[in-house]
Scaffold this motif. Sequence first.
Motif, PDB file in Angstrom:
ATOM      1  N   GLY A   1      -3.548 -15.642   5.849  1.00  0.00           N
ATOM      2  CA  GLY A   1      -3.945 -14.523   5.693  1.00  0.00           C
ATOM      3  C   GLY A   1      -3.007 -13.470   5.128  1.00  0.00           C
ATOM      4  O   GLY A   1      -3.666 -12.585   4.101  1.00  0.00           O
ATOM      5  N   LEU A   2      -1.898 -13.616   5.021  1.00  0.00           N
ATOM      6  CA  LEU A   2      -0.584 -12.793   4.414  1.00  0.00           C
ATOM      7  C   LEU A   2      -0.727 -13.272   2.761  1.00  0.00           C
ATOM      8  O   LEU A   2      -0.749 -12.363   1.883  1.00  0.00           O
ATOM      9  CB  LEU A   2       0.702 -13.145   5.040  1.00  0.00           C
ATOM     10  N   VAL A   3      -0.752 -14.534   2.472  1.00  0.00           N
ATOM     11  CA  VAL A   3      -0.962 -15.093   1.198  1.00  0.00           C
ATOM     12  C   VAL A   3      -2.120 -14.564   0.430  1.00  0.00           C
ATOM     13  O   VAL A   3      -2.262 -14.134  -0.629  1.00  0.00           O
ATOM     14  CB  VAL A   3      -0.882 -16.508   0.992  1.00  0.00           C
ATOM     15  N   ILE A   4      -3.358 -14.731   1.218  1.00  0.00           N
ATOM     16  CA  ILE A   4      -4.618 -14.203   0.383  1.00  0.00           C
ATOM     17  C   ILE A   4      -4.633 -12.508   0.163  1.00  0.00           C
ATOM     18  O   ILE A   4      -5.032 -12.027  -0.888  1.00  0.00           O
ATOM     19  CB  ILE A   4      -5.925 -14.644   1.479  1.00  0.00           C
ATOM     20  N   THR A   5      -4.174 -11.921   0.993  1.00  0.00           N
ATOM     21  CA  THR A   5      -4.357 -10.340   0.867  1.00  0.00           C
ATOM     22  C   THR A   5      -3.259 -10.020   0.087  1.00  0.00           C
ATOM     23  O   THR A   5      -3.384  -9.159  -0.847  1.00  0.00           O
ATOM     24  CB  THR A   5      -3.862  -9.720   2.270  1.00  0.00           C
ATOM     25  N   LYS A   6      -2.216 -10.540  -0.125  1.00  0.00           N
ATOM     26  CA  LYS A   6      -0.856 -10.327  -0.918  1.00  0.00           C
ATOM     27  C   LYS A   6      -1.627 -10.380  -2.405  1.00  0.00           C
ATOM     28  O   LYS A   6      -1.522  -9.758  -3.524  1.00  0.00           O
ATOM     29  CB  LYS A   6       0.118 -10.851  -1.013  1.00  0.00           C
ATOM     30  N   ALA A   7      -2.141 -11.765  -2.669  1.00  0.00           N
ATOM     31  CA  ALA A   7      -2.849 -12.228  -3.771  1.00  0.00           C
ATOM     32  C   ALA A   7      -3.859 -11.315  -4.473  1.00  0.00           C
ATOM     33  O   ALA A   7      -4.201 -11.208  -5.625  1.00  0.00           O
ATOM     34  CB  ALA A   7      -3.536 -13.684  -3.799  1.00  0.00           C
ATOM     35  N   ALA A   8      -4.676 -10.730  -3.410  1.00  0.00           N
ATOM     36  CA  ALA A   8      -5.827  -9.787  -3.928  1.00  0.00           C
ATOM     37  C   ALA A   8      -5.205  -8.280  -4.039  1.00  0.00           C
ATOM     38  O   ALA A   8      -5.959  -7.639  -4.388  1.00  0.00           O
ATOM     39  CB  ALA A   8      -6.635  -9.714  -2.576  1.00  0.00           C
ATOM     40  N   GLY A   9      -3.814  -8.060  -3.957  1.00  0.00           N
ATOM     41  CA  GLY A   9      -3.404  -6.721  -4.184  1.00  0.00           C
ATOM     42  C   GLY A   9      -3.347  -5.996  -3.175  1.00  0.00           C
ATOM     43  O   GLY A   9      -3.375  -4.749  -3.139  1.00  0.00           O
ATOM     44  N   LEU A  10      -3.673  -6.317  -1.895  1.00  0.00           N
ATOM     45  CA  LEU A  10      -3.685  -5.450  -0.845  1.00  0.00           C
ATOM     46  C   LEU A  10      -2.439  -5.202   0.078  1.00  0.00           C
ATOM     47  O   LEU A  10      -2.444  -4.560   1.127  1.00  0.00           O
ATOM     48  CB  LEU A  10      -4.775  -6.086  -0.051  1.00  0.00           C
ATOM     49  N   GLY A  11      -1.425  -5.925  -0.498  1.00  0.00           N
ATOM     50  CA  GLY A  11       0.077  -5.656   0.184  1.00  0.00           C
ATOM     51  C   GLY A  11       0.105  -6.427   1.388  1.00  0.00           C
ATOM     52  O   GLY A  11      -0.718  -7.533   1.419  1.00  0.00           O
ATOM     53  N   ASP A  12       0.882  -6.159   2.185  1.00  0.00           N
ATOM     54  CA  ASP A  12       1.302  -6.925   3.534  1.00  0.00           C
ATOM     55  C   ASP A  12       0.275  -6.523   4.541  1.00  0.00           C
ATOM     56  O   ASP A  12       0.398  -5.710   5.220  1.00  0.00           O
ATOM     57  CB  ASP A  12       2.794  -6.555   3.989  1.00  0.00           C
TER      58      ASP A  12
ATOM     59  N   ILE B   1      -0.823  -3.207   8.686  1.00  0.00           N
ATOM     60  CA  ILE B   1      -1.999  -2.398   9.268  1.00  0.00           C
ATOM     61  C   ILE B   1      -2.520  -3.072  10.492  1.00  0.00           C
ATOM     62  O   ILE B   1      -1.955  -4.147  10.966  1.00  0.00           O
ATOM     63  CB  ILE B   1      -2.969  -2.607   8.216  1.00  0.00           C
ATOM     64  N   GLY B   2      -3.401  -2.080  11.108  1.00  0.00           N
ATOM     65  CA  GLY B   2      -4.028  -2.754  12.332  1.00  0.00           C
ATOM     66  C   GLY B   2      -3.030  -3.290  13.354  1.00  0.00           C
ATOM     67  O   GLY B   2      -1.954  -2.806  13.740  1.00  0.00           O
ATOM     68  N   SER B   3      -3.262  -4.535  13.804  1.00  0.00           N
ATOM     69  CA  SER B   3      -2.625  -5.063  14.801  1.00  0.00           C
ATOM     70  C   SER B   3      -1.304  -5.882  14.147  1.00  0.00           C
ATOM     71  O   SER B   3      -0.772  -6.357  15.060  1.00  0.00           O
ATOM     72  CB  SER B   3      -3.438  -6.252  15.457  1.00  0.00           C
ATOM     73  N   HIS B   4      -1.026  -5.795  13.182  1.00  0.00           N
ATOM     74  CA  HIS B   4       0.100  -6.277  12.301  1.00  0.00           C
ATOM     75  C   HIS B   4       0.006  -7.831  12.436  1.00  0.00           C
ATOM     76  O   HIS B   4       1.120  -8.610  11.945  1.00  0.00           O
ATOM     77  CB  HIS B   4       1.382  -5.804  13.074  1.00  0.00           C
ATOM     78  N   SER B   5      -1.054  -8.292  12.529  1.00  0.00           N
ATOM     79  CA  SER B   5      -1.114  -9.995  12.738  1.00  0.00           C
ATOM     80  C   SER B   5      -1.547 -10.577  11.337  1.00  0.00           C
ATOM     81  O   SER B   5      -1.938  -9.896  10.575  1.00  0.00           O
ATOM     82  CB  SER B   5      -2.401 -10.208  13.715  1.00  0.00           C
ATOM     83  N   ILE B   6      -1.327 -11.747  11.119  1.00  0.00           N
ATOM     84  CA  ILE B   6      -2.030 -12.292   9.868  1.00  0.00           C
ATOM     85  C   ILE B   6      -3.053 -12.805  10.069  1.00  0.00           C
ATOM     86  O   ILE B   6      -3.597 -13.863   9.106  1.00  0.00           O
ATOM     87  CB  ILE B   6      -0.745 -13.344   9.359  1.00  0.00           C
ATOM     88  N   GLY B   7      -3.800 -12.909  10.942  1.00  0.00           N
ATOM     89  CA  GLY B   7      -5.121 -13.446  11.358  1.00  0.00           C
ATOM     90  C   GLY B   7      -6.306 -12.937  10.578  1.00  0.00           C
ATOM     91  O   GLY B   7      -6.308 -11.553  10.080  1.00  0.00           O
ATOM     92  N   ALA B   8      -7.411 -13.536  10.886  1.00  0.00           N
ATOM     93  CA  ALA B   8      -8.500 -13.070   9.908  1.00  0.00           C
ATOM     94  C   ALA B   8      -9.297 -12.130  10.661  1.00  0.00           C
ATOM     95  O   ALA B   8      -9.570 -11.020   9.867  1.00  0.00           O
ATOM     96  CB  ALA B   8      -9.807 -14.184  10.279  1.00  0.00           C
ATOM     97  N   THR B   9      -9.140 -11.689  11.885  1.00  0.00           N
ATOM     98  CA  THR B   9      -9.412 -10.196  12.389  1.00  0.00           C
ATOM     99  C   THR B   9      -8.825  -9.198  11.654  1.00  0.00           C
ATOM    100  O   THR B   9      -9.475  -8.029  11.435  1.00  0.00           O
ATOM    101  CB  THR B   9      -9.332 -10.304  13.961  1.00  0.00           C
ATOM    102  N   ASN B  10      -7.406  -9.102  11.568  1.00  0.00           N
ATOM    103  CA  ASN B  10      -6.673  -8.117  10.943  1.00  0.00           C
ATOM    104  C   ASN B  10      -7.072  -8.046   9.382  1.00  0.00           C
ATOM    105  O   ASN B  10      -7.222  -6.826   8.734  1.00  0.00           O
ATOM    106  CB  ASN B  10      -5.211  -8.183  11.051  1.00  0.00           C
TER     107      ASN B  10
END
Length: 206
Positions: free
Chosen positions: A23-34, A38-47
């Motif tokens: 989750g962290l790798v994918i969102t960072k690669a998409a340019g969405l930051g860490d 945000i949200g629950s601060h989790s690295i899972g799909a729901t967040n």
Amino acid sequence: MPDWALYALASLVGYLAGSVPFGLVITKAAGLGDIREIGSHSIGATNVLRTGRKDLALATLVLDSLKAGLVALGFSLVAGPEAGMVAGASAFMGHCYPVWLGFKGGKGVATYAGLLAFVTPLKGLLVGAPVWLGVFALTRISSLSALCAAVAVPPGAYLLGERNPVVLAGLTALSLLVFWTHRANIDRLMKGTEPRFGAPKTKPEE
């Protein structure tokens, strides 16, 4: 290879696979930051879904499921369901407590589902998936759906014929751990402040 060495290897491989923070790798690669900011601060799909990118959330869900499922399948095929259960459970631990992120990861629902799909699909997954979907359809609360599914899986698997003591013990332990990783959600559920998908947020999440 002696049993202790086999289980140690399954634990190590499972943990390392599970600790990959997709989750962290994918969102960072998409340019969405860490995603942890945000949200629950989790690295899972729901967040990840809270970014508004359903495609990234789906990719995270699939990859988080497969990282547990594939190691469980591999060790099950080579050494039996007991080793598969150990590997999959270790992947769950790696996802929730990844060494690379200071042991602060996700909540383990997708990895649990992935393990079920490859270790006891016609027993555990056959119970867990309908319960999750049914509760979510009624409440639109992801955490409550996960908790209800976690409660249902061990006895449901047993009632459907699962008799392997290692698998049943593993399912029970992981269901208890799902409650532990969702303790903040449980607190919000008890207060009536847990957010529902599709509803406007009335207060910041913890």
